[in-house]
Design a protein around this motif. Structure first.
Motif, PDB file in Angstrom:
ATOM      1  N   VAL A  60      67.182  53.494  44.785  1.00 52.02           N
ATOM      2  CA  VAL A  60      67.335  52.696  46.288  1.00 52.02           C
ATOM      3  C   VAL A  60      68.850  52.511  46.303  1.00 52.02           C
ATOM      4  N   GLY A  61      69.373  53.237  47.312  1.00 54.51           N
ATOM      5  CA  GLY A  61      71.028  53.036  47.431  1.00 54.51           C
ATOM      6  C   GLY A  61      71.156  52.338  48.480  1.00 54.51           C
ATOM      7  N   PHE A  62      72.371  51.272  48.305  1.00 52.59           N
ATOM      8  CA  PHE A  62      72.861  50.418  49.223  1.00 52.59           C
ATOM      9  C   PHE A  62      74.086  50.976  49.704  1.00 52.59           C
ATOM     10  N   PHE A  63      73.953  51.582  51.038  1.00 45.88           N
ATOM     11  CA  PHE A  63      75.065  52.108  51.726  1.00 45.88           C
ATOM     12  C   PHE A  63      75.627  51.015  52.813  1.00 45.88           C
ATOM     13  N   GLY A  64      77.086  51.084  52.856  1.00 47.83           N
ATOM     14  CA  GLY A  64      77.386  50.268  53.984  1.00 47.83           C
ATOM     15  C   GLY A  64      79.196  50.696  54.048  1.00 47.83           C
ATOM     16  N   THR A  66      83.068  48.865  55.171  1.00 48.84           N
ATOM     17  CA  THR A  66      83.918  47.902  54.546  1.00 48.84           C
ATOM     18  C   THR A  66      83.731  46.499  55.330  1.00 48.84           C
ATOM     19  N   GLY A  67      83.560  45.493  54.641  1.00 45.96           N
ATOM     20  CA  GLY A  67      83.280  44.319  54.978  1.00 45.96           C
ATOM     21  C   GLY A  67      81.772  43.848  55.491  1.00 45.96           C
ATOM     22  N   SER A  68      80.734  44.915  55.229  1.00 44.43           N
ATOM     23  CA  SER A  68      79.412  44.579  55.543  1.00 44.43           C
ATOM     24  C   SER A  68      78.677  43.424  54.704  1.00 44.43           C
ATOM     25  N   GLY A  69      79.373  43.235  53.469  1.00 41.80           N
ATOM     26  CA  GLY A  69      78.800  42.518  52.548  1.00 41.80           C
ATOM     27  C   GLY A  69      77.728  42.939  51.669  1.00 41.80           C
ATOM     28  N   LYS A  70      77.888  44.457  51.470  1.00 42.58           N
ATOM     29  CA  LYS A  70      77.027  45.131  50.586  1.00 42.58           C
ATOM     30  C   LYS A  70      76.674  44.545  49.215  1.00 42.58           C
ATOM     31  N   SER A  71      77.770  44.486  48.577  1.00 45.96           N
ATOM     32  CA  SER A  71      77.994  44.032  47.240  1.00 45.96           C
ATOM     33  C   SER A  71      77.241  42.718  47.110  1.00 45.96           C
ATOM     34  N   THR A  72      77.725  41.892  47.944  1.00 45.94           N
ATOM     35  CA  THR A  72      77.053  40.489  48.001  1.00 45.94           C
ATOM     36  C   THR A  72      75.749  40.570  48.191  1.00 45.94           C
ATOM     37  N   LEU A  73      75.055  41.398  49.087  1.00 51.72           N
ATOM     38  CA  LEU A  73      73.696  41.456  49.133  1.00 51.72           C
ATOM     39  C   LEU A  73      73.082  42.228  48.082  1.00 51.72           C
ATOM     40  N   PHE A  74      73.507  42.997  47.394  1.00 54.80           N
ATOM     41  CA  PHE A  74      73.100  43.552  45.973  1.00 54.80           C
ATOM     42  C   PHE A  74      72.936  42.597  45.181  1.00 54.80           C
ATOM     43  N   ASN A  75      73.939  41.894  44.952  1.00 54.17           N
ATOM     44  CA  ASN A  75      73.869  40.753  44.000  1.00 54.17           C
ATOM     45  C   ASN A  75      72.594  39.677  44.273  1.00 54.17           C
ATOM     46  N   ALA A  76      72.370  39.532  45.741  1.00 54.74           N
ATOM     47  CA  ALA A  76      71.532  38.423  46.095  1.00 54.74           C
ATOM     48  C   ALA A  76      70.090  39.128  46.054  1.00 54.74           C
ATOM     49  N   VAL A  77      69.826  40.457  46.219  1.00 53.03           N
ATOM     50  CA  VAL A  77      68.501  40.992  45.770  1.00 53.03           C
ATOM     51  C   VAL A  77      68.402  41.314  44.389  1.00 53.03           C
ATOM     52  N   THR A  78      69.264  41.476  43.691  1.00 55.10           N
ATOM     53  CA  THR A  78      69.115  41.323  42.235  1.00 55.10           C
ATOM     54  C   THR A  78      68.867  40.300  41.686  1.00 55.10           C
ATOM     55  N   GLY A  79      69.713  38.941  42.211  1.00 55.88           N
ATOM     56  CA  GLY A  79      69.616  37.838  41.298  1.00 55.88           C
ATOM     57  C   GLY A  79      70.588  37.876  40.369  1.00 55.88           C
ATOM     58  N   GLU A  80      71.651  38.657  40.340  1.00 60.40           N
ATOM     59  CA  GLU A  80      72.266  38.859  39.174  1.00 60.40           C
ATOM     60  C   GLU A  80      73.838  39.035  39.933  1.00 60.40           C
ATOM     61  N   ASN A  81      74.956  38.396  39.582  1.00 60.38           N
ATOM     62  CA  ASN A  81      76.210  38.822  40.087  1.00 60.38           C
ATOM     63  C   ASN A  81      76.805  39.791  39.114  1.00 60.38           C
ATOM     64  N   ILE A  82      76.301  41.221  39.473  1.00 60.36           N
ATOM     65  CA  ILE A  82      76.894  42.348  38.757  1.00 60.36           C
ATOM     66  C   ILE A  82      77.468  43.285  39.718  1.00 60.36           C
ATOM     67  N   ALA A  83      77.630  43.027  40.964  1.00 61.53           N
ATOM     68  CA  ALA A  83      78.379  43.559  41.696  1.00 61.53           C
ATOM     69  C   ALA A  83      79.684  42.779  42.107  1.00 61.53           C
ATOM     70  N   VAL A 195      69.499  52.552  52.129  1.00 59.09           N
ATOM     71  CA  VAL A 195      69.408  51.083  52.892  1.00 59.09           C
ATOM     72  C   VAL A 195      70.872  51.041  53.224  1.00 59.09           C
ATOM     73  N   TRP A 196      70.708  50.939  54.905  1.00 58.81           N
ATOM     74  CA  TRP A 196      71.930  50.907  55.661  1.00 58.81           C
ATOM     75  C   TRP A 196      72.190  49.513  55.775  1.00 58.81           C
ATOM     76  N   ALA A 221      61.288  57.513  57.090  1.00 56.98           N
ATOM     77  CA  ALA A 221      60.263  56.848  56.274  1.00 56.98           C
ATOM     78  C   ALA A 221      60.815  56.345  55.009  1.00 56.98           C
ATOM     79  N   VAL A 222      61.956  56.775  54.672  1.00 55.76           N
ATOM     80  CA  VAL A 222      62.702  56.356  53.151  1.00 55.76           C
ATOM     81  C   VAL A 222      63.757  55.474  53.682  1.00 55.76           C
ATOM     82  N   THR A 223      64.086  55.003  54.647  1.00 54.32           N
ATOM     83  CA  THR A 223      65.132  54.450  55.096  1.00 54.32           C
ATOM     84  C   THR A 223      64.685  52.881  55.673  1.00 54.32           C
TER      85      THR A 223
END
Length: 577
Positions: A60-64, A66-83, A195-196, A221-223
């Motif tokens: 699953v790829g997170f695409f966004g 600049t300024g969309s908060g993509k990395s912050t959302l990635f951290n929120a979904v994973t529960g880890e501050n890795i991005a 994931v846009w 179907a996969v978006t």
């Protein structure tokens, strides 16, 4: 098509559609734009590579932007501050992966060219929300205790849940760094689920929709589409923005796509997004669905302009019309007239009055002048002496071929109409020579007489002999009388002296035979000309079939097999011919 290890026994719908796409790509060589063929080859190569790797993982790829908060959302979904997320932009320069189920993930990530990897099988996050979340918000306070355990066990290996999951945080697709955009474009064609991530400020940006989301409209179907940062909107604005976004998504062709409203900063809506991703991973259908969508989109591009209806094969009436036009342009009428005239001359020379028939031999034989009356010629090098086709004849022949190709290609896309015309003219340079050779080697029976010629010839000679005998006899009688010698009694028939009757009979019979012979010769010449025309037209038809009709028919068959393959690649039954 690049083979992969499953194809020896796998006859799944996806395999059949990939094989059909490969067939369509091969048949489209030289007929479809090269960039489209290259895109189809890339899909086939990616499909083969991806299917040879772990089918247990969903990427699953997170695409966004600049300024969309993509990395912050990635951290929120994973529960880890890795991005890394911060005010400085862009914060992500290389893709990074969060992995659940590490076994078999390595080769897959090598293929994706993702170097930064974080295995989360046994992750025990201290917080369910990112460090930059405001602890004072109500949502953040509520989630700090309740989500802690759920995120920790969100996607650990479980016998009841086969397979694994890989989440990718990617660079911004509107980054000023060309390298970042190249990474995004490459991975957009490789991940299983897209994931846009949009934000309230730029969710309607034309660049986002035209350059990216619209290109992947076939992958609904996969978006998933995520409107992040909804905490920046008041409660009344959220439904309005979501309705506006749905309208734009409909214009992009994404009408049946999950739309999530979330706030990565407060945790609002993140649980539902996690559940959607978890459900996709559990179903383990994203890989084949994604590849099916790739095949669908590429097939549509291959068949751009096609009517999906097979072209009709060439009808005999069209082929006969072409042959008639080429026959006229190549000088068949001249040859037929020469055959008729040559026969008449030969008939006169064989059946005319023996005293004068030699005169006909002084007249030039038109067939001989056309080099069509020679014996023991080599068919490989035999040619007529017809004048070379002038501008009018060449234009007539070219027009006949062009008209034939236009009728045959009716209903085909422009590129295939062009290829059919090209096939029709593939032998344009040698066609005049082949037609001339066909005329030269056609059996015109030029040296063959008719059954009545020897009969008339014998009777003519008998009539001449009778006349000569009668004249000789009369001459003897005249000489005897001149020298006053008593001639013997001359026999008579009904009172007419036999010598006189012989002369009269011989002359009259010669005249009658001459008239009858000319009538017979006229009918015989017409009959011989009709036979010659049939044989010449058949010879021209064979040349036309070999050098025009057959190439066009082969191209039509290729087009029909092409659209059949494209139809099967799109999941339709197609028409097998």
């Amino acid at each position: 098509m690049v083979k992969h290890k499953e194809e020896t026994t796998d006859q799944s719908p996806l395999t059949l559609r990939l094989e059909a796409l490969d067939e369509a790509r091969t048949l489209g060589e030289g007929r479809v734009e090269q960039v489209t063929l290259d895109a189809a080859l890339l899909v086939l190569e990616r499909a083969a590579a991806r299917r040879s790797l772990s089918a247990e993982h969903t990427v699953v790829g997170f695409f966004g932007a600049t300024g969309s908060g993509k990395s912050t959302l990635f951290n929120a979904v994973t529960g880890e501050n890795i991005a890394r997320s911060a005010a400085t932009r862009p914060t992500t320069s290389q893709p990074l992966a969060g992995i659940w189920g590490s076994e078999g993930a390595g080769p897959l990530l090598d293929w994706l060219d993702v170097a930064e990897r974080h295995v989360l099988d046994n992750a025990t996050p201290q917080n369910s929300t990112p460090q930059n979340a405001q602890s004072g918000t109500q949502a953040g306070a509520a989630s700090s205790s309740s989500e802690k355990g759920s995120v920790r066990n969100w996607f650990r290996k479980d016998p009841k849940v086969p397979g694994g999951l890989i989440l990718l945080d990617l660079p911004d697709f509107d980054s000023t760094e060309l390298k970042h955009r190249e990474i995004v474009e490459r991975l957009a064609g490789m991940v299983d689920v897209i994931v846009w991530v949009l934000d309230p400020q730029k969710y309607a940006d034309a660049t986002v929709h035209h350059d990216f989301m619209r290109k992947f409209s076939a992958h609904g179907a996969v978006t998933m589409v995520v409107l992040n940062q909804i905490d920046r909107l008041n409660e009344r604005e959220v439904p309005q923005v979501l309705d506006s976004l749905r309208g734009i998504m409909a214009q992009d062709g994404l009408t049946k796509v999950d739309l999530h409203a979330v706030s990565a900063r407060t945790g609002q809506g993140v649980d539902k997004l996690r559940a959607s991703i978890r459900r996709v991973a559990d179903e383990r259908a994203a890989l084949s669905t994604r590849l099916m969508a790739d095949v669908e989109r590429t097939s549509e591009a291959l068949a751009q302009g096609a009517t999906w209806e097979p072209l009709a094969q060439i009808e005999s009436v069209d082929e006969q019309r072409l042959a008639r036009q080429l026959a006229h342009a190549s000088g068949v009428d001249v040859v037929v007239r020469a055959v008729q005239r040559s026969y008449a001359l030969d008939a006169g020379a064989k059946t005319g009055w023996p005293v004068t028939r030699w005169i006909s031999r002084l007249r030039p034989d038109p067939l001989r002048r056309l080099n069509l009356k020679s014996k023991d010629v080599n068919p490989a090098v035999n040619r007529t002496s017809l004048p070379k086709p002038g501008a009018a004849q060449r234009a007539e022949a070219d027009g006949a071929v062009r008209e034939f190709a236009d009728r045959a290609s009716t209903g085909a896309p422009d590129a295939w109409r062009s290829s059919i015309r090209k096939a029709a003219r593939s032998s344009a340079e040698i066609l005049p020579d082949r037609l001339d050779q066909a005329l030269a080697n056609t059996d015109l029976a030029a040296n063959k007489g008719s059954w009545w010629w020897p009969i008339f010839s014998v009777i003519q000679w008998l009539a001449l002999v009778a006349a000569v005998v009668g004249l000789g006899w009369l001459g003897v009688l005249f000489g005897l009388q001149y020298f006053q010698i008593q001639p013997p009694e001359t026999p008579t028939v009904e009172g007419w002296p036999v010598p006189t009757l012989l002369v009269a009979f011989g002359v009259l019979l010669g005249i009658v035979l001459g008239i009858a012979g000319s009538v017979f010769a006229r009918f015989g010449a017409k009959s011989r000309a009709r036979t010659a025309r049939k044989r010449l037209n058949e010879a021209v038809r064979k040349v036309a079939h070999e050098h025009v009709t057959a190439p066009v028919s082969a191209e039509i068959d290729r087009y029909n097999r092409f659209i059949n393959a494209v139809s099967r690649a799109r999941g339709q039954q197609g028409r097998r011919r």
